[in-house]
Design a protein around this motif. Structure first.
Motif, PDB file in Angstrom:
ATOM      1  N   VAL A 122       0.836  -1.195   0.000  1.00  0.00           N
ATOM      2  CA  VAL A 122       0.000   0.000   0.000  1.00  0.00           C
ATOM      3  C   VAL A 122       0.872   1.247   0.000  1.00  0.00           C
ATOM      4  O   VAL A 122       1.842   1.353   0.748  1.00  0.00           O
ATOM      5  CB  VAL A 122      -0.929   0.005   1.229  1.00  0.00           C
ATOM      6  CG1 VAL A 122      -1.668   1.333   1.341  1.00  0.00           C
ATOM      7  CG2 VAL A 122      -1.922  -1.137   1.146  1.00  0.00           C
TER       8      VAL A 122
ATOM      9  N   LYS B 244      -5.592   2.015   0.372  1.00  0.00           N
ATOM     10  CA  LYS B 244      -6.411   1.167   1.225  1.00  0.00           C
ATOM     11  C   LYS B 244      -7.298   2.026   2.101  1.00  0.00           C
ATOM     12  O   LYS B 244      -6.857   3.021   2.663  1.00  0.00           O
ATOM     13  CB  LYS B 244      -5.544   0.272   2.112  1.00  0.00           C
ATOM     14  CG  LYS B 244      -6.347  -0.601   3.087  1.00  0.00           C
ATOM     15  CD  LYS B 244      -5.446  -1.368   4.045  1.00  0.00           C
ATOM     16  CE  LYS B 244      -6.270  -2.190   5.033  1.00  0.00           C
ATOM     17  NZ  LYS B 244      -5.427  -2.890   6.021  1.00  0.00           N
TER      18      LYS B 244
ATOM     19  N   TYR C 187      -9.303  -2.167  -0.909  1.00  0.00           N
ATOM     20  CA  TYR C 187      -8.115  -1.827  -1.676  1.00  0.00           C
ATOM     21  C   TYR C 187      -8.512  -1.361  -3.077  1.00  0.00           C
ATOM     22  O   TYR C 187      -9.446  -1.902  -3.679  1.00  0.00           O
ATOM     23  CB  TYR C 187      -7.181  -3.031  -1.807  1.00  0.00           C
ATOM     24  CG  TYR C 187      -6.584  -3.517  -0.508  1.00  0.00           C
ATOM     25  CD1 TYR C 187      -5.290  -3.155  -0.136  1.00  0.00           C
ATOM     26  CD2 TYR C 187      -7.305  -4.351   0.349  1.00  0.00           C
ATOM     27  CE1 TYR C 187      -4.729  -3.615   1.044  1.00  0.00           C
ATOM     28  CE2 TYR C 187      -6.749  -4.807   1.540  1.00  0.00           C
ATOM     29  CZ  TYR C 187      -5.468  -4.435   1.875  1.00  0.00           C
ATOM     30  OH  TYR C 187      -4.919  -4.882   3.055  1.00  0.00           O
TER      31      TYR C 187
ATOM     32  N   ALA D 101     -10.735  -3.022   5.046  1.00  0.00           N
ATOM     33  CA  ALA D 101      -9.935  -3.786   4.080  1.00  0.00           C
ATOM     34  C   ALA D 101     -10.440  -3.568   2.656  1.00  0.00           C
ATOM     35  O   ALA D 101     -10.754  -4.520   1.941  1.00  0.00           O
ATOM     36  CB  ALA D 101      -9.945  -5.267   4.434  1.00  0.00           C
TER      37      ALA D 101
END
Length: 242
Positions: A6, A51, A57, A55
């Motif tokens: 990330v 992100k 993404y 959770a």
């Protein structure tokens, strides 16, 4: 192929190390720019891997044409009325379909009064490269909430997809700051279209200009921008017409 985390810049084909090694008990949501094949998640767009907790993404990339993604809210323009569905332009490669029954309280006898040219705020329930995009104007409980047809009294304009992601980010203060000086309604679609309606035409234009000006503005600049708009509206208030 290289593994990335990330915050890194990703290129098509890069494997996402943070996702592939994460605890499988956690529910992972893949947003725009990411794809899963078996147990491997990789990027298919160039950009920065982001992100959103817990959770979610996605790849933050600058693109002009909207690529439909399931679950996203979009602002569309009705282009055709069929026997069972509306055709809606959402700015993608192909138009989306919207069933007459995809509205709160709609039945075969009680159809929504929507005409060609009307603007709707809808959610994508089908978005696949192999299927036509499909929209609904209700949530999972059949309630309209903020979805549905938008008033013709509002102002519709387009902006970059990057700006939409910026103003809809939870950390963005834009709408909260603007709401201190004027009341307004806004529907921002992930397809780069924004509908705004305030008390007067002057205030509607002011809100639209503030949204467009926020694209390249830093957080402190956004505060100053909203403050300047507030002062301008207060100074011109005697000239406003309800």
């Amino acid at each position: 192929m290289m593994e990335v985390s990330v915050g890194d810049v990703v290129m098509p084909g890069d494997i996402l190390k943070d996702i592939t090694s994460i605890n499988k008990k956690e529910t992972i949501i893949l947003g725009p720019g990411l794809r899963r094949e078996a147990d491997t998640v990789f990027a298919y767009k160039a950009g920065v891997l982001k992100k959103v907790d817990p959770a979610v993404y996605y790849v933050d990339s600058y693109q002009k044409r909207y690529v439909p993604n399931r679950g996203e809210n979009v602002v569309g323009i009705v282009t055709q009325r069929g026997s069972d569905i509306f055709k809606v332009d959402i700015g993608a490669n192909e138009q989306a379909s919207l069933s007459y029954l995809a509205f709160e309280g709609a039945t075969k006898k009680n159809r929504p009064d929507i005409q060609v040219g009307d603007v709707v705020f809808a959610k994508l329930v089908v978005a696949s490269k192999d299927m036509e995009p499909e929209l609904v104007c209700v949530d999972s409980h059949g309630k309209e909430k903020k979805l549905g047809p938008l008033s013709s009294d509002g102002m519709l304009f387009t902006c970059s997809l990057n700006l939409i992601r910026k103003i809809l980010n939870r950390s963005s203060l834009l709408f909260n700051l603007l709401a201190r000086s004027q009341a307004f309604e806004v529907a921002a679609g992930m397809n780069g279209r924004v509908w705004v309606k305030a008390r007067t035409i002057r205030e509607t234009i002011a809100v639209a200009n503030a949204i467009l000006a926020a694209e390249y503005a830093a957080p402190n600049d956004i505060k100053k921008l909203c403050s300047d708009i507030e002062k301008t509206l207060l100074l011109s208030q005697p000239d406003n017409m309800d």
